[in-house]
Design a protein around this motif. Sequence first.
Motif, PDB file in Angstrom:
ATOM      1  N   UNK A 342       0.795  -1.219   0.000  1.00 36.98           N
ATOM      2  CA  UNK A 342       0.000   0.000   0.000  1.00 36.98           C
ATOM      3  C   UNK A 342       0.827   1.269   0.000  1.00 36.98           C
ATOM      4  N   UNK A 343       2.154   1.139   0.007  1.00 34.60           N
ATOM      5  CA  UNK A 343       3.028   2.303  -0.022  1.00 34.60           C
ATOM      6  C   UNK A 343       2.972   2.967  -1.400  1.00 34.60           C
ATOM      7  N   UNK A 344       3.423   4.225  -1.512  1.00 33.21           N
ATOM      8  CA  UNK A 344       3.417   4.896  -2.825  1.00 33.21           C
ATOM      9  C   UNK A 344       4.180   4.122  -3.895  1.00 33.21           C
ATOM     10  N   UNK A 345       5.318   3.527  -3.522  1.00 29.10           N
ATOM     11  CA  UNK A 345       6.116   2.781  -4.511  1.00 29.10           C
ATOM     12  C   UNK A 345       5.339   1.587  -5.046  1.00 29.10           C
ATOM     13  N   UNK A 346       4.646   0.878  -4.168  1.00 29.58           N
ATOM     14  CA  UNK A 346       3.893  -0.307  -4.597  1.00 29.58           C
ATOM     15  C   UNK A 346       2.636   0.110  -5.355  1.00 29.58           C
ATOM     16  N   UNK A 347       2.026   1.229  -4.949  1.00 29.20           N
ATOM     17  CA  UNK A 347       0.857   1.709  -5.709  1.00 29.20           C
ATOM     18  C   UNK A 347       1.249   2.116  -7.122  1.00 29.20           C
ATOM     19  N   UNK A 348       2.404   2.763  -7.260  1.00 28.80           N
ATOM     20  CA  UNK A 348       2.870   3.159  -8.594  1.00 28.80           C
ATOM     21  C   UNK A 348       3.138   1.936  -9.453  1.00 28.80           C
ATOM     22  N   UNK A 349       3.760   0.925  -8.866  1.00 24.67           N
ATOM     23  CA  UNK A 349       4.005  -0.320  -9.603  1.00 24.67           C
ATOM     24  C   UNK A 349       2.685  -0.984  -9.982  1.00 24.67           C
ATOM     25  N   UNK A 350       1.710  -0.973  -9.072  1.00 26.92           N
ATOM     26  CA  UNK A 350       0.423  -1.627  -9.331  1.00 26.92           C
ATOM     27  C   UNK A 350      -0.253  -1.067 -10.571  1.00 26.92           C
ATOM     28  N   UNK A 351      -0.164   0.243 -10.746  1.00 25.61           N
ATOM     29  CA  UNK A 351      -0.790   0.859 -11.910  1.00 25.61           C
ATOM     30  C   UNK A 351      -0.207   0.343 -13.202  1.00 25.61           C
ATOM     31  N   UNK A 352       1.119   0.294 -13.276  1.00 27.94           N
ATOM     32  CA  UNK A 352       1.726  -0.193 -14.511  1.00 27.94           C
ATOM     33  C   UNK A 352       1.524  -1.693 -14.675  1.00 27.94           C
ATOM     34  N   UNK A 353       1.648  -2.444 -13.564  1.00 27.00           N
ATOM     35  CA  UNK A 353       1.485  -3.896 -13.655  1.00 27.00           C
ATOM     36  C   UNK A 353       0.091  -4.252 -14.151  1.00 27.00           C
ATOM     37  N   UNK A 354      -0.924  -3.482 -13.742  1.00 25.33           N
ATOM     38  CA  UNK A 354      -2.280  -3.725 -14.220  1.00 25.33           C
ATOM     39  C   UNK A 354      -2.399  -3.402 -15.704  1.00 25.33           C
ATOM     40  N   UNK A 355      -1.760  -2.316 -16.145  1.00 25.60           N
ATOM     41  CA  UNK A 355      -1.758  -2.005 -17.574  1.00 25.60           C
ATOM     42  C   UNK A 355      -1.187  -3.169 -18.377  1.00 25.60           C
ATOM     43  N   UNK A 356      -0.135  -3.766 -17.859  1.00 27.57           N
ATOM     44  CA  UNK A 356       0.486  -4.884 -18.549  1.00 27.57           C
ATOM     45  C   UNK A 356      -0.460  -6.071 -18.631  1.00 27.57           C
TER      46      UNK A 356
END
Length: 474
Positions: A342-356
């Motif tokens: 839930x940290x900003x770094x993991x949220x940022x990764x989640x957005x791109x990982x979902x796009x993928x």
Amino acid sequence: MTIVGRRKEQQELERLGETPRAEFVVVYGRRRVGKTYLVREYFNKEFAFHATGIARGNKALQLAGFNESLRRAGGTGDATDWMSAFSRLRDLLESGNALRDVKSGKMVIFIDEMPWLDTPRAQFLPALEYFWNIWASGQPDLLLIACGSATSWITKNLLSNHGGLHNRVTSRIHLEPLCLGECRAYYEMNGLAFSEREMLESYMVFGGVPFYLDLLDRRIGLTQNVDHLCFGNTAQLHNEFDELFRSLFRQADRHIRIVRVLASKASGMSRDELCAAAHMSDGGGLSTTLAELEQCGFIRRFGDFTKAKLGDTYQLIDSFTLFYLRFVEEGHTSGWWNANYGSPAIRAWSGYAFELVCLLHTKQILHSMDVLGVSHTASTWRSQSSDNCAQIDLVIDRADGIINLCEMKYADHPFAITKSYEQRLGLKRTVFARETKSRKALHMTLVSPLGVVNNTPRGAVQEVVTAEDLFWRP
């Protein structure tokens, strides 16, 4: 036989068993994707002959393993070179005692991890050529299955052979990771009581690679599983990145360098950008390396909607590789993922990982709009104007006169389209229409796990795709 998915591959194996001629099939794909499992389960582990290469084994060790497999199948004698090894295999198959497949009646030869058998100066490939050309190709009741993860060897020596095995392969089965819907069936079969969100996030971390899914512990949740498998020096997947690429490619340093560079730019790089960032010259060697990475499913090659030449951009699309380079390689200790979820770094990764995930499930997106049968092309688009940063990561150009401009938004709640976001979508559509001069209808398509809130402005988006749509199984 318990096989999740792989319907087309099973149908192809069934077809090969029914033909009135000898068949030479190559099963290939990235490591851990389930190639051996598919062949073993489909034929119920009953082969006329089954041998497997030994990782990093020399010629003597490879022959020892091959001889042991011959003895277990009913053969006799010990071969000291590959010509005599295949001669003894022929003797076994001609003896009349070889086991036959129950469904097809054919003698099935399964040589797994074939690239490992071809050690330096062993002359394995000439012996295989002689065996197939002189005898095996003339046996209508024979099915030879060559399997391996070292795609560079498979491509060069079997699929694109210019010598004695030129055009001898009669069928090729490229095994890809499971889709989301197949993963859900896999979880259910293994007793994993994951929520839909956990299943989706599992795909964002591990992709659809069966080996990784097999490691998940059904007694704990997904975040604990990720921690347990990836973080800390004793974690099972802690060294997976290096092992993965060095098992696939004999000279893996170039492949690893390209993957690392592509991981630094989520939207992908042109060939020129890639050469500059990786400090590599543009030539045949680079083309070969890129082709091998693409064949293994680590990268994709695609074009910009406004450019006539396709294949000018390369993007890293392997979920686990991206996750590893983003988080695991940093050396975090055990428990880090749970503590920082839930940290900003993991949220940022989640957005791109979902796009993928969405890019890998274009077929499911089309199915959700009931246009799966419509001819289409998928590409990306970036504005050429310097005064705006409009970009669309997935453009679906349909033959029925519609272009879907897809926006992917990851959220754990229905996505709210604010006035500012609506204006942003409108700007993208306007700039796209102006720069591409397309006369087709432009449909803004939002892909978000739980859809949108009920008060979405009318006309902001034409189609909404949810996580449930992405779980559709072809």
